[in-house]
Design an enzyme around this catalytic site. Structure first.
Site, PDB file in Angstrom:
ATOM      1  CB  CYS A  55      21.475  -6.775  33.978  1.00 19.63           C
ATOM      2  SG  CYS A  55      20.602  -7.114  35.386  1.00 19.63           S
ATOM      3  CB  CYS A 112      21.984  -1.232  38.650  1.00 23.79           C
ATOM      4  SG  CYS A 112      23.455  -1.590  37.316  1.00 23.79           S
TER       5      CYS A 112
HETATM    6 FE1  FES Z   1      22.872  -4.465  37.464  1.00 29.43          FE
HETATM    7 FE2  FES Z   1      21.641  -5.739  36.410  1.00 29.43          FE
HETATM    8  S1  FES Z   1      21.741  -5.319  38.364  1.00 29.43           S
HETATM    9  S2  FES Z   1      23.440  -4.842  35.576  1.00 29.43           S
END
Ligand code: FES
Length: 154
Positions: A108, A35
């Site tokens: 995450c 992400c």
């Molecule tokens: Fe990137 Fe949770 S969406 S660390």
């Protein structure tokens, strides 16, 4: 809303141990390939009963709310742990009372685990100037890509 999300929301109401630790012994930083979020963790050690243990841990995050909640929980759980004990903790261990990470949120928790392992592997924080805040670092040109932080429009 499931229990995990409720617990994350409660943790975010009062996140623990956020911010740079200027007298840290070691620091670790990771970015998630999934992400693009980043998290940095600082560790301070102490001696207890003849063992080197984590005295304090703090974090700074450009990450999602789950990463912040897990880092908040993890930095509390780490107090008093030896390096080996801390190294053996998985992302799901670090969530503590938040509960198990849902499948969509596993990375995450792994961001927090990665920052911890990176810090345990030991970049020594000296001199402090060589470890600017994440915000400082993000504003530097990174190879051919320059990241510019947006300020909210009022
Ligand atoms: Fe990137 Fe949770 S969406 S660390």
């Amino acid at each position: 809303m499931n229990d995990f999300e409720t617990n994350v929301r409660n943790a975010l109401a009062n996140p623990q141990n956020q911010g740079e630790m200027t007298d840290a012994d070691q620091v670790g930083t990771v970015g998630s390939p999934d992400c693009g979020d980043m998290l940095r963790m600082w560790l301070k050690f102490t001696e207890k009963d003849g063992r080197k243990v984590i005295d304090r841990a703090t974090f700074q995050s450009f990450g999602c709310q789950t990463a912040i909640a897990v880092a908040s929980m993890a930095t509390e759980l780490l107090k008093g742990k030896t390096i080996d004990e801390a190294r053996s903790l998985s992302a799901n261990d670090l969530t503590g009372s938040l509960g198990a990470l849902p499948p969509m949120k596993i990375h995450c928790g792994q961001l927090v685990e990665g920052a911890l392992k990176n810090a345990l592997d030991g970049t020594t924080t000296s001199p402090e100037a060589s470890h600017p805040t994440l915000s400082d670092e993000l504003q530097k040109p990174a190879g051919k890509i320059k990241i510019i932080l947006q300020t909210p429009q009022g």
